[in-house]
Design an enzyme around this catalytic site. Sequence first.
Site, short mmCIF file in Angstrom:
data_model
loop_
_atom_site.label_atom_id
_atom_site.label_comp_id
_atom_site.label_asym_id
_atom_site.label_seq_id
_atom_site.Cartn_x
_atom_site.Cartn_y
_atom_site.Cartn_z
N ASP A 67 -22.03 22.58 -5.34
CA ASP A 67 -22.14 22.35 -3.90
C ASP A 67 -23.58 22.06 -3.47
O ASP A 67 -24.52 22.21 -4.26
CB ASP A 67 -21.60 23.56 -3.13
CG ASP A 67 -22.08 24.90 -3.71
OD1 ASP A 67 -23.13 24.91 -4.38
OD2 ASP A 67 -21.41 25.91 -3.49
N ASN A 136 -16.88 37.36 0.38
CA ASN A 136 -15.59 37.09 1.04
C ASN A 136 -14.62 36.39 0.08
O ASN A 136 -13.57 35.90 0.51
CB ASN A 136 -15.81 36.24 2.30
CG ASN A 136 -16.41 34.87 1.99
OD1 ASN A 136 -16.61 34.52 0.83
ND2 ASN A 136 -16.69 34.10 3.02
N HIS A 138 -15.29 33.64 -1.76
CA HIS A 138 -15.43 32.19 -1.93
C HIS A 138 -15.92 31.84 -3.34
O HIS A 138 -16.60 32.63 -3.99
CB HIS A 138 -16.30 31.55 -0.84
CG HIS A 138 -17.78 31.78 -0.93
ND1 HIS A 138 -18.57 32.01 0.19
CD2 HIS A 138 -18.64 31.78 -1.98
CE1 HIS A 138 -19.83 32.15 -0.19
NE2 HIS A 138 -19.90 32.02 -1.50
N GLU A 143 -14.55 28.50 1.47
CA GLU A 143 -14.44 29.72 2.24
C GLU A 143 -12.97 30.13 2.38
O GLU A 143 -12.07 29.31 2.15
CB GLU A 143 -15.06 29.51 3.63
CG GLU A 143 -16.54 29.12 3.61
CD GLU A 143 -17.48 30.29 3.25
OE1 GLU A 143 -17.03 31.25 2.59
OE2 GLU A 143 -18.66 30.23 3.64
C1 GLP Z 1 -23.26 31.02 -2.69
C2 GLP Z 1 -22.85 29.81 -3.57
C3 GLP Z 1 -21.87 30.23 -4.63
C4 GLP Z 1 -22.34 31.55 -5.20
C5 GLP Z 1 -22.14 32.63 -4.17
C6 GLP Z 1 -22.71 34.01 -4.60
O1 GLP Z 1 -23.14 30.81 -1.34
N1 GLP Z 1 -22.35 28.65 -2.89
O2 GLP Z 1 -21.78 29.23 -5.64
O3 GLP Z 1 -21.59 31.89 -6.34
O4 GLP Z 1 -22.57 32.24 -2.90
O5 GLP Z 1 -24.09 34.06 -4.49
P1 GLP Z 1 -24.96 35.27 -5.04
O6 GLP Z 1 -24.91 35.17 -6.50
O7 GLP Z 1 -26.34 35.01 -4.48
O8 GLP Z 1 -24.35 36.51 -4.52
#
Ligand code: GLP
Length: 259
Positions: A67, A136, A138, A143
């Site tokens: 993304d 959440n 995702h 989302e």
């Molecule tokens: C982000 C990314 C995801 C990631 C997730 C967890 O927003 N778009 O690809 O896996 O949230 O992030 P973190 O590892 O910082 O908790």
Amino acid sequence: MKVLIFKSPEDATEAVAASLIGQVLDKPDASLGFATGGTAEPVYDLMVSAFEKGKVSFRKVRAFNLDEYIGLTPDHPMSYRCYMRRHLFDRTDFQPENTHIPKGDAQDPAVEAVRYEEEIDRSGGIDCQLLGIGENGHIGFNEPTSSLSSRTRVKTLARGTVEANSRFFDRIEDVPRLCITMGIATILGSRKCLLLATGKRKAGAVAKMIEGPLAAICPASALQMHSNAVICLDEAAAGELNLRAYYLDVHPDGKVAAL
Ligand code: GLP
């Protein structure tokens, strides 16, 4: 789903990095899907370290990121293009032309999303997709209530995601509200999905992903449909699993012949 519970976040992270490196040793031109976020950073550090020791080369690897934020140029420090350069690409021998990330500054993000999906298709698909999970539930930026058959498209970030990711920005107002993300069906199209979750913060989402119903309210639960999904957890992230004892019985300390 293979659920592997490791004693520490370091052990879980090492297993994930070893699996990605193993993919490249088996197939030097493997197509790897990458994730951003705090959880993935130590994975990339380990990949860099293996490269520096001459154990692996990424010269032929094709990279596809999940993304990108809409509205940030590729050289904006908080863009995911910049994140990947900082943590992995510029520290190894990845060839820039082999690294693919949706263009967040495209004139028409909807058109860019379709172009990106086609680029993945044309390349022959992704061999192994690295994933994290949002609090959440995702995956990528899909989302809750994202269609389980979605393809790469424009999405609006949930309030909680904006808040969680604001730690990387100076001010919460600077966090983009829109993104381009691979869809859930795009992710499920990868030949393997490798999800890493560490820490107590993720325990609720992890339990819903593995033991909850398959439902758009928890996008990561879609991985229940994948025939080769490996979930790597530390004890804290596994803390709310009902069948924790069973997973540990099958794979004590996360041990498995090959991830
Ligand atoms: C982000 C990314 C995801 C990631 C997730 C967890 O927003 N778009 O690809 O896996 O949230 O992030 P973190 O590892 O910082 O908790």
